[in-house]
Design an enzyme around this catalytic site. Structure first.
Site, short mmCIF file in Angstrom:
data_model
loop_
_atom_site.label_atom_id
_atom_site.label_comp_id
_atom_site.label_asym_id
_atom_site.label_seq_id
_atom_site.Cartn_x
_atom_site.Cartn_y
_atom_site.Cartn_z
N SER A 223 -10.07 -0.26 -19.66
CA SER A 223 -11.04 -0.71 -18.13
C SER A 223 -12.33 -1.03 -19.08
O SER A 223 -12.91 -0.07 -20.22
CB SER A 223 -11.30 0.74 -17.30
OG SER A 223 -9.79 0.99 -17.44
N LYS B 68 -9.95 11.85 -9.03
CA LYS B 68 -10.71 11.11 -8.93
C LYS B 68 -10.27 9.13 -7.85
O LYS B 68 -11.09 9.27 -6.22
CB LYS B 68 -11.78 10.18 -9.57
CG LYS B 68 -12.96 9.64 -9.71
CD LYS B 68 -13.47 9.26 -10.39
CE LYS B 68 -15.23 8.33 -9.96
NZ LYS B 68 -15.71 8.52 -11.33
N GLU C 198 -12.30 -16.06 10.04
CA GLU C 198 -11.95 -14.31 10.58
C GLU C 198 -13.70 -14.26 9.28
O GLU C 198 -13.75 -15.06 8.68
CB GLU C 198 -11.23 -13.65 9.61
CG GLU C 198 -10.18 -13.86 10.46
CD GLU C 198 -9.56 -12.95 12.13
OE1 GLU C 198 -10.79 -12.86 12.65
OE2 GLU C 198 -9.25 -11.82 11.41
#
Lengths: 420, 189
Positions: A216, A240, A284
């Site tokens: 990450s 988390k 939408e």
């Protein structure tokens, strides 16, 4: 490797098929930057929403009939007669909106923290492909209830392809399987709506492979340099993520139970009628920014030059701008040449980012308004800014911005923050 | 989050807090997993329940039949819950035959346990062996050695009370729940 597991059955299987080792490596011991904030929750949330959508969709498909004369009634039957059918349908309807909320936040998080930069370009591009596939899935899915908005949305969007030179009309006929949106269209849209989520699922798997290759990104944008920068995914980020999921479910189920039609259009509770178009048709909400771009091109758009309108009509230009706005995102890793990832250390880009985000939301608002007067003008300026940001502001800042000094490492940044 | 995890991040999670910490952790892990499992179970139920018969299916779960046009010795087949139901107005001879014994050894049952009015036999027309539909409803059909029904799939034979007499079927033809709503009208289901 397999000896890590105490359970002999797991050990036996893992020795032959290392699925447990894989799971252990990607969800338990997986080293994760220790400074991830809550904006990093939205990737796993998107994955969970995808699973909820696939599950609720499969059970809805068991009760849905993809035929023009039965589809609308079969949805009403789901609402009234099928046990908990109302719950499944509202979960699916609102899940679509939640999916886009979560993914939009996920995308803008990536833009703010520069998560798309070397070596994560393919990770980002696969992400854009997921976004595109999501839009296709949502579009064909919205057709299935066969209400007025379903029908006219499908008509308008499929007609976009008529702008392709020479073969445009044939492409549209091919998409329809006839001369208007009708039963063959509904049937194939249902087949595609069942297929595409699994395509997304496969793309998500690739997205994760690419993610785990370089791990990450994090709020500092500084790469992991050692063990001191990371903590194991479990229990720190499982907890988390679980907490974030709880908060997310409160919002998602809040809509599902208390305002299930908040994101919907009342006109879609009127059965499709090929002879009457609703007075005000809008897509939408998650398509509105792109819809605004589509409508922003003036009829006489480059008359001053006199040449281009011969080659490309205003309608075609609108369509190109709309699709181009997404395709362009794929090139973001190369448009942004700044070596610094995180906007936290890019004082000017940070403002450009917030302006871009504001502009995008403004586009969404414009897309929901009738295209006249001031709305049209603002829409044009906003469309211009969307492209100007990506094509000019971002490359320019990459070259000339004076960035702030980066922390030595993730760990150093965390320690500095702690000692304050 | 980041601020808090840094202190715990490098220490070994086990042992550093002593036994009391471990049992606290076990309690928290177990209670979290339990609550999570209960929640997942509750969330799964609506999904599973959608596959149960829906309200419109249940609304069609009973069938009303007018028996007045049926003459003695005649049979009709009606559909109840998607299954064939044989309704036969038995002749006195057939009734006498049915009342003579309890049927075969496999599933002995008295005829008056299988009928509400002796002349009317109402049975589910599905062979209890593997689900075929026995012959014997139409004139000219083979009716088997006991003048009832004959299953062409594996040769089971049923008597005039729908009881299994010969063949692989394990049970008599089922009697559906029904009641007389008039002298010549029944509601099945």
């Amino acid at each position: 490797m397999s000896s890590e597991f105490k359970n002999p059955v797991i050990r036996w299987i893992d020795h032959r098929l290392p699925v447990f080792t894989m799971m252990e490596h990607s969800a338990v011991t997986y080293p994760t930057p220790k400074n991830l904030n809550y904006w990093w929750n939205f990737g796993s949330l998107a994955g969970i929403v995808l699973v909820v959508m696939i599950l609720s969709g499969i059970f809805l498909a068991m009760n849905y009939t993809p035929h023009t004369s039965l589809a609308f009634d079969s949805v009403e039957r789901i609402m009234r007669d099928v046990n908990y059918g109302w719950l499944l349908r509202y979960l699916h309807m609102n899940g679509a909106s939640m999916f886009f909320v979560v993914v939009y936040i996920h995308i803008f998080r990536g833009m703010y923290y520069g998560s798309y930069k070397d070596p994560r370009e393919l990770l980002w591009i696969i992400g854009v492909l997921i976004f595109l596939t999501m839009m296709a899935t949502a579009f064909v899915g919205y057709t299935l209830p066969w209400g007025q908005m379903s029908f006219w949305g499908a008509t308008v969007i499929t007609n976009l392809f008529s702008v392709v030179p020479i073969v445009g009309d044939y492409i549209v006929q091919w998409l329809w399987g006839g001369f208007s949106v009708d039963n063959p269209t509904l049937n194939r849209f249902f087949a595609l709506h069942y297929l595409l989520p699994f395509v997304i699922f496969a793309l998500v798997a690739l997205h994760l492979v690419a993610l785990h290759q370089h791990k990450s990104n994090n709020p500092t944008g500084v790469e992991i340099k050692g063990d001191r920068d990371t903590i194991p995914f479990h229990p720190y980020y499982t907890v988390k993520d679980a907490f974030g999921l709880g908060v997310f479910l409160l919002i998602y189920l809040g809509f599902t139970f208390f305002a299930p039609n908040f994101f919907g259009e009342p006109d879609n509770y009127v059965a499709a009628n090929p002879l009457v178009t609703p007075a005000h048709i809008v897509p939408e909400w998650y398509f509105l920014p792109f819809y605004a771009m589509l409508r922003s091109v003036p009829d006489n758009f480059i008359d001053a030059w006199g040449i281009l309108p011969i080659i490309i009509s205003a309608k075609a230009a609108g369509v190109c701008i709309m699709f181009g706005s997404i395709i362009l995102l794929m090139f973001l890793p190369w448009l942004d040449t700044s070596k610094v990832r995180s906007a936290n250390f890019r004082p000017v880009y940070k403002w450009a980012f917030w302006l871009f985000l504001f502009n995008y939301i403004l586009l969404g608002y414009i897309g929901g308004q009738p295209p006249e007067g001031a709305m049209l003008t603002i829409g044009r300026v906003s469309t211009f800014w969307y492209f100007f940001h990506l094509l000019v502001v971002v490359p320019f800042l990459g070259k000339y911005e004076r960035t702030l000094p980066l922390p030595e490492s993730i760990s150093a940044a965390v320690m500095a923050k702690e000692s304050k | 989050m980041a601020d808090h995890t840094t202190t715990a991040g490098h220490g070994a999670p086990h042992g550093s807090h002593g036994d009391e910490g471990d049992s606290r952790r076990d309690f928290l892990v177990l209670s979290t997993l339990t609550v999570g499992a209960v929640g997942a179970g509750l969330a799964a139920w609506p999904f599973i329940d959608t596959m149960n018969p829906s309200k419109d299916v249940l609304a069609l779960a009973s069938t009303e039949v007018d028996l007045s046009p049926i003459s003695e010795g005649q049979s009709i087949t009606v559909i109840w819950r998607g299954k064939p139901v044989f309704i036969r107005k038995r002749t006195p001879g057939e009734i006498a035959e049915a009342k003579k014994s309890l049927g075969g050894d496999k599933d002995p049952q008295a005829d008056d346990k299988r009928t509400k009015k002796p002349e009317w036999l109402v049975v589910v027309g599905i062979c209890t062996h593997l689900g075929c539909i026995p012959l014997g409803q139409r004139t000219g059909d083979p009716k088997g050695d006991y003048n009832g029904w004959f299953c062409p799939c594996h040769g089971s034979m049923y008597d005039t009370s729908g009881r299994i007499r010969v063949g692989p079927a394990p049970r008599n033809l089922d009697v559906p729940p029904y009641e007389f709503t008039g002298d010549t009208a029944i509601r099945i289901g």
